[in-house]
Design a protein around this motif. Structure first.
Motif, PDB file in Angstrom:
ATOM      1  N   ILE A 113     -36.346  14.661   1.329  1.00  0.00           N
ATOM      2  CA  ILE A 113     -36.586  13.746   0.858  1.00  0.00           C
ATOM      3  C   ILE A 113     -37.772  13.537   0.198  1.00  0.00           C
ATOM      4  O   ILE A 113     -38.419  13.550  -0.916  1.00  0.00           O
ATOM      5  CB  ILE A 113     -35.875  11.619   0.516  1.00  0.00           C
ATOM      6  CG1 ILE A 113     -34.182  12.652   0.435  1.00  0.00           C
ATOM      7  CG2 ILE A 113     -36.553  11.556  -0.527  1.00  0.00           C
ATOM      8  CD1 ILE A 113     -33.447  11.146   0.761  1.00  0.00           C
ATOM      9  N   HIS A 169     -31.260  12.892  -2.841  1.00  0.00           N
ATOM     10  CA  HIS A 169     -31.244  11.900  -3.121  1.00  0.00           C
ATOM     11  C   HIS A 169     -29.483  11.416  -2.721  1.00  0.00           C
ATOM     12  O   HIS A 169     -28.966  10.522  -2.072  1.00  0.00           O
ATOM     13  CB  HIS A 169     -31.785  11.194  -4.508  1.00  0.00           C
ATOM     14  CG  HIS A 169     -33.300  10.618  -4.146  1.00  0.00           C
ATOM     15  ND1 HIS A 169     -33.773   9.785  -2.892  1.00  0.00           N
ATOM     16  CD2 HIS A 169     -34.333  10.857  -4.207  1.00  0.00           C
ATOM     17  CE1 HIS A 169     -34.757   9.047  -2.839  1.00  0.00           C
ATOM     18  NE2 HIS A 169     -35.585  10.144  -3.414  1.00  0.00           N
ATOM     19  N   GLN A 207     -35.557  16.811  -6.825  1.00  0.00           N
ATOM     20  CA  GLN A 207     -34.819  15.364  -6.287  1.00  0.00           C
ATOM     21  C   GLN A 207     -33.569  14.508  -6.661  1.00  0.00           C
ATOM     22  O   GLN A 207     -33.200  13.999  -6.051  1.00  0.00           O
ATOM     23  CB  GLN A 207     -36.639  14.814  -6.789  1.00  0.00           C
ATOM     24  CG  GLN A 207     -36.631  13.256  -6.109  1.00  0.00           C
ATOM     25  CD  GLN A 207     -38.179  12.467  -7.039  1.00  0.00           C
ATOM     26  OE1 GLN A 207     -38.458  12.937  -7.546  1.00  0.00           O
ATOM     27  NE2 GLN A 207     -38.008  11.705  -6.230  1.00  0.00           N
TER      28      GLN A 207
END
Length: 285
Positions: free
Chosen positions: A157, A189, A185
Motif C-alpha cells: 500500500i 487496497h 493503488q
C-alpha cells in the motif's frame, strides 16, 4: 575470460580458446570477490538493515576493482584495486537504474531476489515523505506489484500510494503511468481489505476512463463491474446488484460476445446467492 554455460546448467568463466579442462564456477568467483569487498571495502555498499550477502557485494566490484585474475580454482584469485574508487552522484543514479532493470527482469522468475533489489534501490526512501523522483516511482511501482503477487497487499500500500502521487507530480494525472499507478493503488487496497478506500479509487478510475475512452468503453465498464464488487464487499449488496446489472446490460449491447460479460454475470449470480443465503429482503428482489 569469456562466459560459459556449464553442462550441469551452472554458469562459469573460461579463458580464451578453452585452455581450461573445465570453466571456473561463476557463483564461486562472485562469492570470493564479494567476501573480499565486504572485508576491505564495505563502505561502497549501500547500508541496509540486513547483512549483505557476498553475491550482492560482488555487484559493486567495478567501483573498487580494476582487474580480477582467476587461477585454476575460484579461490585462486588476484585482485587489482582501483587507485580511486568510482564515486560521484551519477554513480548512485546509475546503480539504482541497474538494480531496477535487473528486478524487472527477475520479477517473474526470481521474485524474492527481485524484491531484494528493489528494497536496495529504495534504501533510505520513506514513501510517506519522499519527494517525487522518476527512479523511486518506478521502483515503488514494481515493488508494490511484486508484493501483491507474493500475497502481501498490505506491504504494497505505502509504495503504491507513493508511486501514484509521484507519477502525478512528474507526469500529470492523465498520463498512462499515473493511470496505471492509480489502478494498482485501487487493487492493493481491495486485496488488503480496505474496501472503502478501494471504492473511492475505483470510482476515480472509472470517471477517468469514461472521460477519456468513453462511457461505453470496455475498460470503463470493467471498472464499473469491479466497483460493484467492492460495494458488495462493503455490505451494499442492493447497490452492487443494480450497478452490476446495468453494467452487464451495457456491456452485452456494446461488446457482444465479449467473454467479460459472462464473468460479470457469474459475479452477479454470486451476489444474488449471497443475499439469499443471508436472508436479505431488498426492494428489487
Amino acid at each position: 575470460m569469456a562466459y560459459a554455460q556449464l553442462h550441469d546448467s551452472g554458469q562459469g568463466y573460461q579463458c580464451q580458446q578453452d585452455c581450461r579442462p573445465r570453466p571456473v564456477d561463476a557463483a564461486a568467483i562472485a562469492h570470493t570477490v564479494g567476501r573480499t569487498i565486504l572485508r576491505h571495502a564495505a563502505r561502497v555498499i549501500p547500508s541496509t538493515t540486513a547483512p549483505t550477502p557476498p553475491q550482492l557485494a560482488a555487484a559493486h566490484a567495478h567501483r573498487v576493482l580494476a582487474r580480477i585474475t582467476v587461477g585454476a580454482t575460484p579461490g585462486d584469485i588476484a585482485l587489482t584495486w582501483r587507485a580511486t574508487p568510482v564515486t560521484g552522484p551519477g554513480r548512485f543514479e546509475a546503480e539504482r537504474g541497474q538494480r531496477i532493470a535487473a528486478a524487472r527482469d527477475l520479477a517473474h522468475t526470481e521474485p524474492l531476489r527481485a524484491r531484494q533489489l528493489l528494497h536496495d534501490s529504495l534504501t533510505g526512501v520513506d514513501p510517506a515523505t519522499a519527494s517525487a523522483d522518476p527512479l523511486h516511482a518506478e521502483a515503488a511501482n514494481l515493488l508494490a506489484e511484486l508484493q501483491l503477487r507474493l500475497g502481501h497487499p498490505a506491504d504494497a500500500i505505502a509504495w503504491a500510494t507513493y508511486a501514484h502521487h509521484s507519477t502525478i507530480h512528474l507526469h500529470g494525472p492523465g498520463h498512462p503511468r499515473s493511470v496505471h499507478a492509480l489502478h494498482l493503488q485501487a487493487v492493493v487496497h481491495r486485496h488488503a481489505g480496505h474496501h472503502q478506500r478501494a471504492y473511492h479509487l475505483y470510482r476515480q478510475l472509472g470517471e477517468h476512463f469514461a472521460a477519456t475512452a468513453g462511457p461505453h468503453a470496455h475498460r470503463t465498464l470493467a471498472t464499473h463491474a469491479t466497483t460493484a464488487l467492492v460495494l458488495h464487499a462493503l455490505g451494499h449488496c442492493q447497490a452492487a446488484r443494480a450497478l452490476l446489472a446495468d453494467t452487464i446490460a451495457t456491456h452485452r449491447r456494446e461488446h457482444p460476445g465479449h467473454p467479460a460479460t459472462a464473468r460479470m454475470t457469474q459475479h452477479l449470480t454470486h451476489i444474488w446467492q449471497d443475499c439469499a443465503a443471508k436472508g436479505h429482503k431488498h426492494q428489487d428482489a
